[in-house]
Motif scaffolding. Structure first.
Motif, short mmCIF file in Angstrom:
data_model
loop_
_atom_site.label_atom_id
_atom_site.label_comp_id
_atom_site.label_asym_id
_atom_site.label_seq_id
_atom_site.Cartn_x
_atom_site.Cartn_y
_atom_site.Cartn_z
N PRO A 1 -10.17 -7.69 -1.52
CA PRO A 1 -9.40 -6.96 -2.54
C PRO A 1 -9.95 -5.56 -2.82
O PRO A 1 -9.18 -4.63 -3.06
CB PRO A 1 -9.53 -7.88 -3.77
N ALA A 2 -11.26 -5.41 -2.75
CA ALA A 2 -11.85 -4.08 -2.98
C ALA A 2 -11.44 -3.10 -1.88
O ALA A 2 -11.13 -1.93 -2.15
CB ALA A 2 -13.37 -4.18 -3.06
N ASP A 3 -11.41 -3.58 -0.63
CA ASP A 3 -10.96 -2.74 0.48
C ASP A 3 -9.50 -2.33 0.28
O ASP A 3 -9.11 -1.19 0.58
CB ASP A 3 -11.08 -3.49 1.81
N LEU A 4 -8.71 -3.27 -0.19
CA LEU A 4 -7.29 -2.99 -0.41
C LEU A 4 -7.11 -1.88 -1.43
O LEU A 4 -6.28 -0.97 -1.24
CB LEU A 4 -6.58 -4.27 -0.87
N GLU A 5 -7.90 -1.91 -2.50
CA GLU A 5 -7.80 -0.85 -3.50
C GLU A 5 -8.22 0.50 -2.93
O GLU A 5 -7.63 1.54 -3.26
CB GLU A 5 -8.64 -1.21 -4.73
N LYS A 6 -9.23 0.50 -2.08
CA LYS A 6 -9.64 1.75 -1.42
C LYS A 6 -8.51 2.30 -0.55
O LYS A 6 -8.26 3.51 -0.54
CB LYS A 6 -10.88 1.51 -0.57
N ARG B 1 -5.30 1.75 -0.90
CA ARG B 1 -4.23 2.22 -1.79
C ARG B 1 -4.56 3.61 -2.33
O ARG B 1 -3.69 4.49 -2.38
CB ARG B 1 -4.03 1.22 -2.93
N ALA B 2 -5.81 3.81 -2.72
CA ALA B 2 -6.21 5.12 -3.24
C ALA B 2 -6.12 6.19 -2.16
O ALA B 2 -5.69 7.32 -2.41
CB ALA B 2 -7.63 5.04 -3.79
N SER C 1 -2.34 6.93 -1.51
CA SER C 1 -1.47 7.20 -2.67
C SER C 1 -0.99 8.63 -2.73
O SER C 1 0.11 8.91 -3.21
CB SER C 1 -2.20 6.84 -3.97
N ILE D 1 0.86 -1.18 0.00
CA ILE D 1 0.00 0.00 0.00
C ILE D 1 0.90 1.23 0.00
O ILE D 1 1.63 1.47 0.96
CB ILE D 1 -0.93 0.03 1.23
#
Length: 261
Positions: free
Chosen positions: A243-248, A250-251, A254, A37
């Motif tokens: 995986p969806a939580d992980l992308e959130k 990361r965003a 970032s 992340i």
């Protein structure tokens, strides 16, 4: 950034120790503590948030050596714990017994290892909720604003009568929609602070009837007569479970400047 608090942080009441239990096993997101992340493993991001809280020493209670190695590489402190322990509370207590055999830390703050975007202020709030009223345990809750969450059993409700205040004792925790009638409902946030003796007692208690029925560990404490102080906060932190939580996550991180270790 240092892994241990200095100055005023070390002088805080109870000489608090922040423990972050972490393990690789996860049904929906295997190996998530090491998921990248914003250029760092998730467990390192959580460790950074705990250090930023500034209340004292931070230790990661790792079930596997890979987690401990990642934290140490970032400049943090980690201790290996039995991978077969049944809960994060048990893992936190084993870490306390390992790193503080002299009993210098009178308060243990248990931060979940899957909260990389956690506002460090929430850690401070949980700690301060414990030291002021003298409860056995403290935790957090936020008012539910999404109607879907009112009936969602995955959203645990804290049954608390704040009555215009920001601190109040918990009466119950449930997956049901409670209490009945008009008025706010509160989303429980699973971040806890324990008096050391309370955590020692808690992990020795057998799972209680309501705990097993609701699948909520904190009910074991209430059924044993322990008091839980709840602090009302404004936001629910993002827990990374899918995986969806992980992308959130990361965003969210970032655009954040890299932390200095």
């Amino acid at each position: 950034m240092a892994a241990r608090g200095t100055g005023e942080a070390n002088d805080r009441a109870g000489h608090p120790l922040v423990v972050i239990p972490a393990r690789m096993a996860s049904t929906r997101l295997p190996g998530k503590p090491l998921a990248d992340i914003a250029g760092a493993p998730m467990i390192v991001q959580v460790w950074r948030r705990a250090v930023e809280a500034g209340i004292g020493r931070v230790v990661v209670a790792a079930a596997e050596v890979e987690i401990a190695d990642a934290v140490r590489a970032a400049g943090g402190e980690a201790v290996l714990t039995d991978p077969d322990l049944p809960s994060g509370s048990d893992r936190a207590w084993q870490a306390v017994c390992d790193v503080d055999r002299e009993g210098r830390h009178g308060i243990v703050v248990n931060v979940q290892g899957d909260l990389p975007t956690l506002d460090p202020a929430l850690i401070r709030t949980a700690y301060e909720a414990l030291i002021r009223p003298g409860a056995d345990i403290s935790t957090l809750a936020a008012e539910i604003v999404d109607d879907e969450e009112r009936t969602n059993p995955n959203v645990v409700k804290a049954v608390v009568a704040f009555d215009g205040k920001r601190l109040a004792r918990a009466h119950y925790f449930t997956r049901a929609t409670a209490p009945w009638g008009d008025g706010p409902l509160y989303h429980h946030i699973g971040l806890y602070a324990y008096r050391r003796e309370a955590l020692a007692r808690f992990v020795q208690l057998p799972p209680s009837p309501l705990e097993k029925r609701e699948k909520l560990e904190q009910l074991r404490a209430l059924e044993a007569g322990m008091s839980i102080e709840v602090a009302l906060v404004d936001t629910v932190p993002l827990g990374v479970d899918t995986p969806a939580d992980l992308e959130k996550a990361r965003a969210a991180l970032s655009s954040r400047a890299p932390s200095r270790d």
